[in-house]
Motif scaffolding. Structure first.
Motif, PDB file in Angstrom:
ATOM      1  N   GLU A 158       8.413  -2.443   3.663  1.00 14.69           N
ATOM      2  CA  GLU A 158       9.189  -2.267   2.432  1.00 14.69           C
ATOM      3  C   GLU A 158       9.316  -0.789   2.059  1.00 14.69           C
ATOM      4  O   GLU A 158       9.144  -0.393   0.910  1.00 14.69           O
ATOM      5  CB  GLU A 158       8.562  -3.072   1.280  1.00 14.69           C
ATOM      6  CG  GLU A 158       8.552  -4.569   1.533  1.00 14.69           C
ATOM      7  CD  GLU A 158       7.946  -5.354   0.371  1.00 14.69           C
ATOM      8  OE1 GLU A 158       7.511  -4.710  -0.617  1.00 14.69           O
ATOM      9  OE2 GLU A 158       7.937  -6.598   0.441  1.00 14.69           O
ATOM     10  N   GLY A 159       9.575   0.015   3.074  1.00 12.58           N
ATOM     11  CA  GLY A 159       9.828   1.430   2.857  1.00 12.58           C
ATOM     12  C   GLY A 159       8.600   2.316   2.774  1.00 12.58           C
ATOM     13  O   GLY A 159       8.720   3.539   2.664  1.00 12.58           O
ATOM     14  N   ASP A 160       7.408   1.727   2.841  1.00  9.40           N
ATOM     15  CA  ASP A 160       6.168   2.503   2.734  1.00  9.40           C
ATOM     16  C   ASP A 160       5.479   2.532   4.093  1.00  9.40           C
ATOM     17  O   ASP A 160       5.139   1.481   4.648  1.00  9.40           O
ATOM     18  CB  ASP A 160       5.251   1.868   1.691  1.00  9.40           C
ATOM     19  CG  ASP A 160       3.998   2.694   1.422  1.00  9.40           C
ATOM     20  OD1 ASP A 160       3.868   3.778   2.013  1.00  9.40           O
ATOM     21  OD2 ASP A 160       3.153   2.250   0.617  1.00  9.40           O
ATOM     22  N   SER A 161       5.247   3.718   4.634  1.00  8.49           N
ATOM     23  CA  SER A 161       4.610   3.839   5.951  1.00  8.49           C
ATOM     24  C   SER A 161       3.276   4.575   5.903  1.00  8.49           C
ATOM     25  O   SER A 161       2.633   4.764   6.927  1.00  8.49           O
ATOM     26  CB  SER A 161       5.549   4.575   6.918  1.00  8.49           C
ATOM     27  OG  SER A 161       5.845   5.868   6.428  1.00  8.49           O
ATOM     28  N   VAL A 162       2.845   5.006   4.695  1.00 13.57           N
ATOM     29  CA  VAL A 162       1.591   5.750   4.562  1.00 13.57           C
ATOM     30  C   VAL A 162       0.438   4.792   4.273  1.00 13.57           C
ATOM     31  O   VAL A 162       0.446   4.075   3.269  1.00 13.57           O
ATOM     32  CB  VAL A 162       1.673   6.802   3.445  1.00 13.57           C
ATOM     33  CG1 VAL A 162       0.335   7.540   3.316  1.00 13.57           C
ATOM     34  CG2 VAL A 162       2.795   7.790   3.714  1.00 13.57           C
ATOM     35  N   ASN A 163      -0.543   4.796   5.162  1.00 17.84           N
ATOM     36  CA  ASN A 163      -1.762   4.010   4.936  1.00 17.84           C
ATOM     37  C   ASN A 163      -2.727   4.894   4.152  1.00 17.84           C
ATOM     38  O   ASN A 163      -3.485   5.680   4.725  1.00 17.84           O
ATOM     39  CB  ASN A 163      -2.375   3.594   6.272  1.00 17.84           C
ATOM     40  CG  ASN A 163      -1.520   2.594   7.015  1.00 17.84           C
ATOM     41  OD1 ASN A 163      -1.764   1.387   6.986  1.00 17.84           O
ATOM     42  ND2 ASN A 163      -0.484   3.088   7.683  1.00 17.84           N
ATOM     43  N   ASN A 164      -2.713   4.756   2.831  1.00 15.68           N
ATOM     44  CA  ASN A 164      -3.410   5.712   1.964  1.00 15.68           C
ATOM     45  C   ASN A 164      -4.929   5.615   2.034  1.00 15.68           C
ATOM     46  O   ASN A 164      -5.627   6.597   1.777  1.00 15.68           O
ATOM     47  CB  ASN A 164      -2.960   5.519   0.516  1.00 15.68           C
ATOM     48  CG  ASN A 164      -1.461   5.705   0.374  1.00 15.68           C
ATOM     49  OD1 ASN A 164      -0.690   4.765   0.551  1.00 15.68           O
ATOM     50  ND2 ASN A 164      -1.029   6.916   0.067  1.00 15.68           N
ATOM     51  N   GLY A 165      -5.459   4.443   2.342  1.00 13.72           N
ATOM     52  CA  GLY A 165      -6.909   4.309   2.509  1.00 13.72           C
ATOM     53  C   GLY A 165      -7.701   4.654   1.261  1.00 13.72           C
ATOM     54  O   GLY A 165      -8.705   5.355   1.332  1.00 13.72           O
ATOM     55  N   ALA A 166      -7.275   4.126   0.120  1.00  8.85           N
ATOM     56  CA  ALA A 166      -7.991   4.413  -1.131  1.00  8.85           C
ATOM     57  C   ALA A 166      -9.380   3.791  -1.118  1.00  8.85           C
ATOM     58  O   ALA A 166     -10.383   4.459  -1.401  1.00  8.85           O
ATOM     59  CB  ALA A 166      -7.179   3.905  -2.315  1.00  8.85           C
ATOM     60  N   LEU A 167      -9.448   2.511  -0.793  1.00  7.87           N
ATOM     61  CA  LEU A 167     -10.741   1.832  -0.712  1.00  7.87           C
ATOM     62  C   LEU A 167     -11.448   2.173   0.596  1.00  7.87           C
ATOM     63  O   LEU A 167     -12.665   2.366   0.636  1.00  7.87           O
ATOM     64  CB  LEU A 167     -10.544   0.319  -0.835  1.00  7.87           C
ATOM     65  CG  LEU A 167     -11.799  -0.552  -0.832  1.00  7.87           C
ATOM     66  CD1 LEU A 167     -12.747  -0.156  -1.944  1.00  7.87           C
ATOM     67  CD2 LEU A 167     -11.434  -2.023  -0.941  1.00  7.87           C
ATOM     68  N   ASP A 168     -10.687   2.273   1.665  1.00  6.74           N
ATOM     69  CA  ASP A 168     -11.204   2.505   3.017  1.00  6.74           C
ATOM     70  C   ASP A 168     -10.686   3.855   3.532  1.00  6.74           C
ATOM     71  O   ASP A 168      -9.661   3.897   4.179  1.00  6.74           O
ATOM     72  CB  ASP A 168     -10.739   1.367   3.925  1.00  6.74           C
ATOM     73  CG  ASP A 168     -11.269   1.463   5.336  1.00  6.74           C
ATOM     74  OD1 ASP A 168     -12.204   2.241   5.577  1.00  6.74           O
ATOM     75  OD2 ASP A 168     -10.726   0.756   6.205  1.00  6.74           O
ATOM     76  N   ASN A 169     -11.335   4.996   3.268  1.00  6.67           N
ATOM     77  CA  ASN A 169     -12.642   5.056   2.660  1.00  6.67           C
ATOM     78  C   ASN A 169     -12.728   6.255   1.722  1.00  6.67           C
ATOM     79  O   ASN A 169     -13.745   6.927   1.656  1.00  6.67           O
ATOM     80  CB  ASN A 169     -13.735   5.127   3.738  1.00  6.67           C
ATOM     81  CG  ASN A 169     -15.125   5.059   3.195  1.00  6.67           C
ATOM     82  OD1 ASN A 169     -15.397   4.370   2.214  1.00  6.67           O
ATOM     83  ND2 ASN A 169     -16.027   5.809   3.784  1.00  6.67           N
ATOM     84  N   ALA A 170     -11.609   6.513   1.017  1.00  5.84           N
ATOM     85  CA  ALA A 170     -11.663   7.574   0.009  1.00  5.84           C
ATOM     86  C   ALA A 170     -12.739   7.258  -1.021  1.00  5.84           C
ATOM     87  O   ALA A 170     -13.406   8.163  -1.546  1.00  5.84           O
ATOM     88  CB  ALA A 170     -10.306   7.731  -0.667  1.00  5.84           C
ATOM     89  N   ALA A 171     -12.940   5.967  -1.288  1.00  6.47           N
ATOM     90  CA  ALA A 171     -13.951   5.561  -2.269  1.00  6.47           C
ATOM     91  C   ALA A 171     -15.358   5.923  -1.796  1.00  6.47           C
ATOM     92  O   ALA A 171     -16.179   6.448  -2.556  1.00  6.47           O
ATOM     93  CB  ALA A 171     -13.845   4.063  -2.535  1.00  6.47           C
TER      94      ALA A 171
END
Length: 552
Positions: free
Chosen positions: A331-344
């Protein structure tokens, strides 16, 4: 006398108002302090933090700057902040097709990504498998201690193995029942195929046996893969191809050989299982891959202890800083931001580093904060540190690994992957119970989480390690909230949807991080180093490492 009593009362009252340094340091870990690194690292500008990308370099620079900001020394061998991890990157072309023939005629064609995933297992640029026989080898396990051998002396050299995922779990007295051991990991399947001289291996994927859907397999293995540079065992491997096959494709494959997939999967649960040739079928596959040399980076910071006797011993906190990067758009989003895994998890360790620095005069042992890279491509950063440690493993009292945190609110419980295996687990349980919380073992032992994060390479070196996970008994949340959280986590894992969302409530993360901080403080100042419990698989490695360290 009255005046004396008055003074005593005043002193007691004042003492009650004065917070201990540990409490003050713990209270500096707040929601505001925790969310800041998460927002930064999971922003689109970091491009998903994939290994070998601009986003990874930006991540390393950010972590170094934060450690310097908190006046924390570098923990690398040269007293710097970065340990280079020499890698070779592999990108497999996505136009590959598996053709299955019978009597010279193509009966099945499987497409890359949607039906199967495969890559050269020997770091070759071009791999060709021509008319290879296929044989189903059940779980593909040889375990003498369990009197288990799925190969039964069958000659599988030059053949393609079809393997069932996981390990036997139907009987409690076999392979620890539902607890997945290393035998159940894909790493073991590929290693065993290489040992047996097979031309290739395809693991049958099912969501229950893997613990995740096919989208995770396709998304993870279609990216650039990384391996430690100079791995001669891979380059000299007789096995050309490693891969996965969807359940639907596996069913079609078995039907082409006149076999029923479910019956064969069930047959693999028995010790008496014998390899099943997929009679008449041959596999053809051509793969192309490109390579580049690329270093990943581990980032290390140290708060030194003050005890002359204990300061050369370390407590190690780990958290991986990489994620999946840019993948196919959803749906137009290709960035896997990884907020929980593992910026947290990174934020948790950064905040504890800052808090321990405030307590440095009270720390007997030293603390190493190890932010490892290349976790998402096979725990490569932590494997490299374990093989090239900046601190002798025999001088490491324990490892607490934070990979994902509780970002959905306070809980009455806490899950420990590795529950009961070592005294680190005991320390966490004691302190949590004092807070009125219940500590639970991994509710999904069949998924093998103990072998899937960065504590595992350290545990293999004998270091008592624990992997805390979120609780599920939420406080002051609506009915059905735990199910909502579970659904969100399953849906967002390794996808572009791993972002901060409306359900996030960092009160739970504050609760957990302060707990781990307090536990760490006690471990740092304990009289003795932590240990594995009697009979644990890593206990002997621990004894060997301690002996080796004492001899140096």
């Amino acid at each position: 006398m009255k005046r004396l009593i008055f003074l005593v009362v005043v002193c007691i009252s004042l003492a009650g108002c004065i917070k201990s340094p540990i409490d003050q340091a713990a209270k500096s870990i707040t929601e505001e302090k925790l969310i800041e690194p998460i927002e930064k690292l999971s922003s689109d500008s970091f491009k998903g933090r994939a290994t070998g990308t601009e986003g990874a370099e930006k991540t390393v620079n950010y972590l170094v700057s934060k450690l310097k900001e908190h006046d924390i020394k570098g923990g690398a061998s040269d007293s710097g902040y970065v340990q280079d991890v020499p890698l070779v990157g592999q990108k497999t072309a996505e136009d590959a097709i598996i053709q299955i023939t019978k009597n010279g005629r193509t009966v099945r064609s499987f497409e890359y990504y949607s039906d199967f995933m495969a890559w050269p297992s020997n770091l070759a640029e071009n791999v060709s498998i021509d008319q290879a026989e296929l044989v189903y080898v059940g779980y593909g396990i040889q375990a003498p201690e369990e009197n288990w051998d799925d190969f039964k002396e069958a000659d599988v050299k030059g053949k393609v193995l079809v393997v069932k995922n996981n390990d036997p779990s139907k009987k409690a007295d076999l392979f620890e029942g539902k607890t997945r051991l290393y035998y159940g990991r894909y790493d073991y399947k590929y290693e065993k195929a290489r040992e047996m001289g097979a031309a290739g291996v395809l693991i049958i994927h099912t969501t229950p046996s893997a613990g995740y859907g096919w989208n995770v397999v396709a998304n993870s293995w279609s990216r650039e893969r990384f391996y430690l540079r100079g791995n001669d065992s891979m380059e000299q491997s007789p096995t050309k191809v490693n891969g996965w096959l969807t359940k639907e494709s596996s069913r079609a494959l078995f039907e082409s050989a006149g076999l029923n997939l479910q019956e064969q999967l069930a047959a693999a649960e028995s010790r008496s299982f014998e390899p099943v040739p997929l009679e008449g079928l041959r596999l053809n596959l051509d793969l192309e891959a490109s390579y580049r040399n690329q270093d990943a980076q581990n980032v290390l910071g140290v708060v030194e202890g003050t005890s002359d006797r204990l300061k050369d011993e370390y407590l190690v906190f780990t958290a991986h800083h990489d994620h999946l990067g840019i993948t196919k758009a959803v749906e137009g989003d290709s960035v896997n931001n990884g907020a929980l895994d593992n910026a947290a998890g990174v934020s948790a360790v950064l905040n504890m580093a800052r808090a321990y620095k405030k307590l440095q005069p009270q720390l007997k042992r030293s603390v190493l904060f190890l932010f490892v890279g290349a976790e998402e491509v096979g725990l490569v950063g932590s494997k490299y540190w374990a093989s090239n440690p900046t601190v002798h493993p025999g001088k490491v009292t324990a490892n607490i690994n934070l990979d994902g945190m509780n970002v959905y609110g306070k809980t009455k419980d806490l899950v420990l992957v590795g529950y009961g295996r070592n005294t680190v687990s005991d320390q966490i349980q004691k302190l949590a119970e004092k807070q009125g919380r219940t500590v639970k073992p991994d509710p999904h032992p069949d998924r093998g989480y103990f072998y899937r994060s960065d504590h595992f390479p350290l545990a293999k070196k004998g270091i008592p390690a624990i992997f805390p996970n979120s609780g599920t008994n939420f406080i002051d949340k609506p009915e059905g909230y735990a199910e909502t959280v579970d659904s969100l986590q399953n849906a967002n894992y390794h996808t572009v949807n791993d972002e901060i969302n409306k359900y996030w409530d960092l009160a739970g993360m504050v609760q957990d991080v302060r707990l781990f901080f307090d536990v760490g403080y006690r471990i740092i100042n304990a009289e003795d180093m932590q240990r594995w419990q009697k009979g644990d698989e890593f206990k002997q490695a621990r004894l060997n490492m301690i002996e080796d360290a004492s001899s140096q």
